[in-house]
Scaffold this motif. Structure first.
Motif, PDB file in Angstrom:
ATOM      1  N   LEU B 141       0.850  -1.200   0.000  1.00  0.00           N
ATOM      2  CA  LEU B 141       0.000   0.000   0.000  1.00  0.00           C
ATOM      3  C   LEU B 141       0.879   1.241   0.000  1.00  0.00           C
ATOM      4  O   LEU B 141       1.579   1.518   0.968  1.00  0.00           O
ATOM      5  CB  LEU B 141      -0.912  -0.021   1.237  1.00  0.00           C
ATOM      6  CG  LEU B 141      -1.941   1.104   1.339  1.00  0.00           C
ATOM      7  CD1 LEU B 141      -2.955   1.044   0.202  1.00  0.00           C
ATOM      8  CD2 LEU B 141      -2.684   1.036   2.684  1.00  0.00           C
ATOM      9  N   CYS B 146      -2.294   7.663  -3.139  1.00  0.00           N
ATOM     10  CA  CYS B 146      -3.730   7.507  -2.892  1.00  0.00           C
ATOM     11  C   CYS B 146      -4.463   8.827  -3.149  1.00  0.00           C
ATOM     12  O   CYS B 146      -4.020   9.890  -2.731  1.00  0.00           O
ATOM     13  CB  CYS B 146      -3.948   7.060  -1.453  1.00  0.00           C
ATOM     14  SG  CYS B 146      -5.680   7.039  -0.983  1.00  0.00           S
ATOM     15  N   VAL B 147      -5.582   8.755  -3.853  1.00  0.00           N
ATOM     16  CA  VAL B 147      -6.379   9.958  -4.103  1.00  0.00           C
ATOM     17  C   VAL B 147      -7.667   9.954  -3.276  1.00  0.00           C
ATOM     18  O   VAL B 147      -8.566  10.745  -3.507  1.00  0.00           O
ATOM     19  CB  VAL B 147      -6.706  10.122  -5.617  1.00  0.00           C
ATOM     20  CG1 VAL B 147      -5.444  10.394  -6.405  1.00  0.00           C
ATOM     21  CG2 VAL B 147      -7.433   8.893  -6.170  1.00  0.00           C
ATOM     22  N   GLN B 148      -7.723   9.045  -2.332  1.00  0.00           N
ATOM     23  CA  GLN B 148      -8.841   8.958  -1.382  1.00  0.00           C
ATOM     24  C   GLN B 148     -10.200   8.881  -2.072  1.00  0.00           C
ATOM     25  O   GLN B 148     -11.153   9.567  -1.712  1.00  0.00           O
ATOM     26  CB  GLN B 148      -8.773  10.118  -0.386  1.00  0.00           C
ATOM     27  CG  GLN B 148      -7.528   9.973   0.471  1.00  0.00           C
ATOM     28  CD  GLN B 148      -7.225  11.173   1.319  1.00  0.00           C
ATOM     29  OE1 GLN B 148      -8.054  12.058   1.475  1.00  0.00           O
ATOM     30  NE2 GLN B 148      -6.030  11.197   1.874  1.00  0.00           N
ATOM     31  N   CYS B 149     -10.251   8.033  -3.061  1.00  0.00           N
ATOM     32  CA  CYS B 149     -11.492   7.863  -3.809  1.00  0.00           C
ATOM     33  C   CYS B 149     -12.457   6.933  -3.073  1.00  0.00           C
ATOM     34  O   CYS B 149     -13.639   6.865  -3.399  1.00  0.00           O
ATOM     35  CB  CYS B 149     -11.185   7.292  -5.183  1.00  0.00           C
ATOM     36  SG  CYS B 149     -10.570   5.605  -5.116  1.00  0.00           S
ATOM     37  N   LEU B 150     -11.944   6.169  -2.129  1.00  0.00           N
ATOM     38  CA  LEU B 150     -12.727   5.226  -1.332  1.00  0.00           C
ATOM     39  C   LEU B 150     -13.256   4.028  -2.120  1.00  0.00           C
ATOM     40  O   LEU B 150     -14.140   3.322  -1.647  1.00  0.00           O
ATOM     41  CB  LEU B 150     -13.909   5.926  -0.622  1.00  0.00           C
ATOM     42  CG  LEU B 150     -13.568   7.129   0.233  1.00  0.00           C
ATOM     43  CD1 LEU B 150     -14.813   7.624   0.975  1.00  0.00           C
ATOM     44  CD2 LEU B 150     -12.487   6.796   1.242  1.00  0.00           C
ATOM     45  N   ARG B 151     -12.733   3.805  -3.305  1.00  0.00           N
ATOM     46  CA  ARG B 151     -13.181   2.602  -4.022  1.00  0.00           C
ATOM     47  C   ARG B 151     -12.833   1.354  -3.220  1.00  0.00           C
ATOM     48  O   ARG B 151     -13.637   0.427  -3.117  1.00  0.00           O
ATOM     49  CB  ARG B 151     -12.483   2.513  -5.385  1.00  0.00           C
ATOM     50  CG  ARG B 151     -13.021   3.447  -6.427  1.00  0.00           C
ATOM     51  CD  ARG B 151     -12.346   3.077  -7.741  1.00  0.00           C
ATOM     52  NE  ARG B 151     -12.604   4.036  -8.795  1.00  0.00           N
ATOM     53  CZ  ARG B 151     -12.062   3.936 -10.007  1.00  0.00           C
ATOM     54  NH1 ARG B 151     -11.236   2.952 -10.283  1.00  0.00           N
ATOM     55  NH2 ARG B 151     -12.337   4.824 -10.939  1.00  0.00           N
ATOM     56  N   CYS B 152     -11.621   1.332  -2.651  1.00  0.00           N
ATOM     57  CA  CYS B 152     -11.209   0.145  -1.896  1.00  0.00           C
ATOM     58  C   CYS B 152     -12.030   0.012  -0.622  1.00  0.00           C
ATOM     59  O   CYS B 152     -12.393  -1.094  -0.224  1.00  0.00           O
ATOM     60  CB  CYS B 152      -9.721   0.199  -1.573  1.00  0.00           C
ATOM     61  SG  CYS B 152      -9.236   1.636  -0.611  1.00  0.00           S
ATOM     62  N   ILE B 176      -5.218   6.681   3.816  1.00  0.00           N
ATOM     63  CA  ILE B 176      -5.795   5.350   3.649  1.00  0.00           C
ATOM     64  C   ILE B 176      -5.027   4.365   4.544  1.00  0.00           C
ATOM     65  O   ILE B 176      -3.833   4.541   4.765  1.00  0.00           O
ATOM     66  CB  ILE B 176      -5.751   4.925   2.161  1.00  0.00           C
ATOM     67  CG1 ILE B 176      -6.605   3.689   1.903  1.00  0.00           C
ATOM     68  CG2 ILE B 176      -4.324   4.682   1.705  1.00  0.00           C
ATOM     69  CD1 ILE B 176      -8.085   3.939   1.964  1.00  0.00           C
ATOM     70  N   CYS B 198      -8.436   0.050  -7.648  1.00  0.00           N
ATOM     71  CA  CYS B 198      -7.764   1.310  -7.301  1.00  0.00           C
ATOM     72  C   CYS B 198      -7.434   2.062  -8.595  1.00  0.00           C
ATOM     73  O   CYS B 198      -6.799   1.513  -9.487  1.00  0.00           O
ATOM     74  CB  CYS B 198      -6.495   1.019  -6.505  1.00  0.00           C
ATOM     75  SG  CYS B 198      -5.582   2.507  -6.068  1.00  0.00           S
ATOM     76  N   PRO B 199      -7.876   3.319  -8.712  1.00  0.00           N
ATOM     77  CA  PRO B 199      -7.646   4.033  -9.976  1.00  0.00           C
ATOM     78  C   PRO B 199      -6.174   4.399 -10.195  1.00  0.00           C
ATOM     79  O   PRO B 199      -5.766   4.694 -11.303  1.00  0.00           O
ATOM     80  CB  PRO B 199      -8.491   5.304  -9.814  1.00  0.00           C
ATOM     81  CG  PRO B 199      -8.601   5.522  -8.342  1.00  0.00           C
ATOM     82  CD  PRO B 199      -8.589   4.162  -7.720  1.00  0.00           C
ATOM     83  N   VAL B 200      -5.406   4.397  -9.105  1.00  0.00           N
ATOM     84  CA  VAL B 200      -3.994   4.799  -9.176  1.00  0.00           C
ATOM     85  C   VAL B 200      -3.115   3.649  -8.690  1.00  0.00           C
ATOM     86  O   VAL B 200      -3.595   2.544  -8.486  1.00  0.00           O
ATOM     87  CB  VAL B 200      -3.751   6.072  -8.326  1.00  0.00           C
ATOM     88  CG1 VAL B 200      -4.419   7.277  -8.959  1.00  0.00           C
ATOM     89  CG2 VAL B 200      -4.228   5.863  -6.901  1.00  0.00           C
ATOM     90  N   ALA B 202      -1.804   3.036  -5.811  1.00  0.00           N
ATOM     91  CA  ALA B 202      -1.678   2.988  -4.351  1.00  0.00           C
ATOM     92  C   ALA B 202      -1.784   1.561  -3.825  1.00  0.00           C
ATOM     93  O   ALA B 202      -1.109   1.191  -2.876  1.00  0.00           O
ATOM     94  CB  ALA B 202      -2.743   3.862  -3.699  1.00  0.00           C
ATOM     95  N   ILE B 203      -2.645   0.751  -4.448  1.00  0.00           N
ATOM     96  CA  ILE B 203      -2.771  -0.643  -4.030  1.00  0.00           C
ATOM     97  C   ILE B 203      -2.082  -1.510  -5.081  1.00  0.00           C
ATOM     98  O   ILE B 203      -2.510  -1.559  -6.234  1.00  0.00           O
ATOM     99  CB  ILE B 203      -4.252  -1.061  -3.899  1.00  0.00           C
ATOM    100  CG1 ILE B 203      -4.947  -0.180  -2.851  1.00  0.00           C
ATOM    101  CG2 ILE B 203      -4.361  -2.534  -3.544  1.00  0.00           C
ATOM    102  CD1 ILE B 203      -6.425  -0.489  -2.674  1.00  0.00           C
TER     103      ILE B 203
HETATM  104  S1  SF4 Z   1      -8.820   2.802  -4.115  1.00  0.00           S
HETATM  105 FE1  SF4 Z   1      -6.716   3.479  -4.169  1.00  0.00          FE
HETATM  106  S2  SF4 Z   1      -6.829   5.691  -4.430  1.00  0.00           S
HETATM  107 FE2  SF4 Z   1      -8.853   5.006  -3.805  1.00  0.00          FE
HETATM  108  S3  SF4 Z   1      -8.848   5.256  -1.598  1.00  0.00           S
HETATM  109 FE3  SF4 Z   1      -8.254   3.157  -2.008  1.00  0.00          FE
HETATM  110  S4  SF4 Z   1      -6.015   3.238  -2.073  1.00  0.00           S
HETATM  111 FE4  SF4 Z   1      -6.733   5.339  -2.243  1.00  0.00          FE
END
Ligand code: SF4
Ligand code: SF4
Lengths: 483, 230
Positions: B141, B146-152, B176, B198-200, B202-203
């Motif tokens: 991680l 992370c763009v804090q999109c909350l998808r995860c 995150i 995850c769009p970026v 980060a994961i």
């Molecule tokens: S999906 Fe990726 S970018 Fe979005 S909150 Fe989770 S770690 Fe961050």
């Protein structure tokens, strides 16, 4: 009156360095130094990053031969990923990487000879600096300039097809490669429209070699007598003693040809090689531990490789190797300008290896990656265009790199380049009141023979106009020249 | 129920009642960029990149349902510039080194950067002192990205309803985080799913990377949104 001469930066090399020459009251050279004055610190950036990122991250320290770093890191990471120490890959994985590497070697050697060195040969060390450059070559020897450009292009297309990009690709991944070579890609290299096909490349490489040999026969003094000094030589060789630029065991010979490092496994390089830090340079000074800091320095690169290898495993290059070896009656070659000769033999060899690989069906295989039980530490070596390149990584329990150590080719050549500068300065400057352009260029020519990549040696990049200063005792400037 | 008629940038569109503006636009061949929105997850409206103007007011197109006779503005220069500004903010609020990022070419933030031809952000870089968390067996991680999109947070949920990911802290310290106990039980499939969502970058799944060659990655030849419309 004592004085200090500075040549800064050294031109027609990759990156930024400077030379200082101290002269005593009697007008004799008292000290010379080749300084590398840039710093980047990639070994620190790597810390905390995941190990599988290394081949892509660390290659960013250089845009000149990133493939070498990409592959050396990948080989070290193979060990960590449990894919063995250079021999555990699948045939497709191993051969795709070799193709990438020899493509890189081919384009780098072509660029160096045609664009960086040929101006000195075509226009002479004292030639007008206004034309003693690649533009001069393009204007007055168009055929050579075009060959240089096209050979570089061919090598770069090979890199594109294997790594995904001409510069900073991602092809080599832990345990293998992320693509094979399609039949269409293969055919574009085998049967591409003139001149971009492998047959033409082999014949042009042979032509460059013939050009050099002809030049040599007419300029023996420059090629044979310039910056000759005894040195140890180190490189990888294949297990059977053949020249191998991608993988092998470590061998070093002394100036008499005696083996001082006898085909050892490079995973243990720290047992044999130490690195000394000196206050006036950002570049470290590696040495063979068995001989100590004073005597243990060694040369790497084309000259060293042809001193350590017993033979070249492709026919045209082997023929040239025999001629080259016969010239020194089989003895170790310490003539700095013969590095150009050796480099051109490697250029021809690279073209032949590329040809063989293109005809190998394994490149169209689908089994790309090998894997095994993970390890904590791995060392990866390749023979980069400029010489042996060491990458060493250690990871923690979370797969993060906790230690990275790189010894790049130009660092290995640090002491030899300093020796060469010292030799040429003594020979050219001793007792001279005035500094001429030709004298300055001779110092640079000695450095240029090593094709140093100062950017990656200090893990940095830069360029500046050349400046030379003549300082009297007390630092008073007596003369200053700029170009 | 009967279809709803609305216009988006002057184009008459048909939509189903309850559908979001983003989804309606998509079905009518109009691309409204999204970053936090993800198929199969309840819209969260956190990133605001889908901002549109309806009746003079700005709204998140992912959380706003269509209405009969709605007049939606999306591709106007001022809205597009606002979206570009959001992309720039996301870049300066993180530490993004695309050249060696394994998500490069597959990254939606990077793809939006290209879409908006972002060269230099108009905001100063914040260089946050973000951490990586590599202590779980399957996931690396990297909070820098992370763009804090909350998808995860929305997507990675165990069968008994527990969230593997969550946000820690508040305000500009929000970060995150991963639940170590739950993460230690993740399978490769779950890890891959989390990475894909995850769009970026980060994961990341551990031990593998850069498997898709350059040229074959998601956005190498198809810019983001080109499968939907302009
Ligand atoms: S999906 Fe990726 S970018 Fe979005 S909150 Fe989770 S770690 Fe961050
Ligand atoms: S997450 Fe996307 S934007 Fe960030 S560094 Fe990676 S590729 Fe670039």
């Amino acid at each position: 009156m004592s004085r200090k001469i500075t040549i800064e930066p050294v031109t027609r090399v990759e990156g930024h360095g400077k030379v200082t020459i101290h002269m005593d009251d009697a007008g004799k050279v008292s000290q010379t130094r080749f300084h590398i004055v840039e710093f980047r610190g990639f070994e620190r950036f790597a810390q905390g990053r995941p190990y599988w990122e290394m081949p892509v991250l660390v290659q960013r320290l250089c845009g000149i031969c990133p493939v070498s770093h990409h592959l050396a890191a990948a080989k070290a990471i193979d060990v960590i990923a449990g894919a063995g120490t250079g021999e555990g890959l699948t045939p497709t994985g191993e051969k795709m990487r070799r193709l990438m590497h020899y493509g890189q070697m081919f384009q780098s050697h072509a660029l160096h000879f045609f664009h960086l060195v040929s101006p000195d040969l075509l226009f002479g060390a004292d030639g007008d600096p206004a034309i003693r450059n690649v533009i001069g070559v393009a204007l007055m020897h168009k055929d050579l300039a075009v060959q240089g450009v096209m050979m570089r292009k061919f090598g770069q297309e090979i890199i594109l097809a294997t790594a995904g990009k001409k510069i900073h690709g991602t092809g080599a991944i832990p345990g293998g490669i992320n693509k094979n070579l399609s039949v269409a890609e293969r055919d574009s290299f085998l049967k591409g429209a003139d001149p971009l096909n492998i047959e033409k490349m082999v014949s042009w490489a042979q032509g460059a070699l013939d050009f050099f040999k002809d030049y040599h026969s007419k300029n023996k003094e420059l090629i044979d007598d310039f910056a000759v000094f005894p040195s140890n030589h180190l490189s990888l060789v294949r297990k059977d003693g053949a020249l191998d630029l991608y993988h092998g065991v470590l061998r070093a010979v002394d100036t008499d040809g005696k083996k001082i490092l006898n085909d050892v496994d490079y995973q243990d390089y720290l047992t044999y090689i130490g690195e000394e830090v000196r206050s006036w340079s950002y570049m470290k000074f590696p040495y063979l531990k068995s001989l100590g800091k004073e005597k243990g320095w060694y040369t790497v690169g084309p000259l060293a490789r042809l001193n350590t290898a017993d033979f070249i495993p492709t026919p045209l290059a082997q023929k040239e190797f025999e001629i080259y070896k016969a010239y020194t009656k089989g003895k170790v070659n310490n003539m700095s300008m013969h590095m150009h000769w050796a480099r051109l033999i490697e250029l021809l060899h690279s073209a032949e290896v590329i040809r063989d690989l293109l005809n190998d069906k394994d490149l169209q295989g689908d089994n790309l990656v090998a894997k095994g039980p993970k390890k904590k530490e791995g060392v990866g070596l390749v023979e980069a265009p400029r010489g042996t390149l060491f990458h060493h990584y250690r990871v923690n329990d979370n797969d993060q790199v906790e230690m990275a150590n790189l010894i790049v080719s130009t660092t290995n050549n640090n002491e030899p380049m300093n020796q060469a500068v010292n030799y040429v300065a003594n020979w050219a400057f001793n007792g001279k009141k005035e500094i001429t352009e030709g004298m300055m260029n001779r110092v640079e020519m000695a450095i240029r023979a090593y094709d140093p990549c100062l950017s990656c040696a200090t893990h940095a990049l830069g360029q500046m106009p050349l400046e030379i200063e003549l300082l009297g005792a007390g630092g008073i400037m007596l003369d200053r020249k700029r170009r | 129920m009967a279809d709803i008629t609305l216009t988006i940038d002057g184009k008459t569109c048909k939509a189903k009642p309850g559908q979001s503006i983003v989804d309606a636009a998509k079905e009518n061949g109009i691309y409204i960029p999204v970053l936090c929105n993800y198929e199969g997850l309840k819209p969260a409206g956190t990133c605001r990149i889908c901002t549109v103007r309806v009746g003079g007011r700005f709204m998140a197109a992912c959380t706003t349902p269509v209405g009969e006779g709605m007049i939606v503005e999306s591709g106007t220069p001022d809205i597009e510039d606002m979206r570009k500004a959001i992309v720039e903010m996301l870049f300066v609020e993180g530490n993004h080194m695309c050249p060696c990022c394994e998500k490069s070419g597959n990254c939606e933030l990077q793809a939006l950067g290209y879409r908006y031809q972002m060269l230099v952000p108009r905001f100063p870089y914040l260089w946050p002192a973000s951490q990586v968390d590599a202590s779980t067996p399957k996931i690396f991680l990297d909070k820098n990205r992370c763009v804090q999109c909350l998808r995860c947070v929305r997507g990675a949920v165990t069968p008994d309803g527990k969230h593997v990911f969550g946000l820690l802290n508040r305000g500009d310290r929000t970060a995150i985080a991963i639940d170590h106990a739950l993460a230690s039980k993740m399978t490769d499939e779950m890890a891959q799913k989390a990475m894909d969502s995850c769009p970026v970058g980060a994961i990341l799944r551990k031990e593998v990377g850069y498997v898709v060659p350059i040229g074959m990655r998601k956005f190498d030849s198809k810019p983001i949104g080109s499968d939907i419309g302009q």
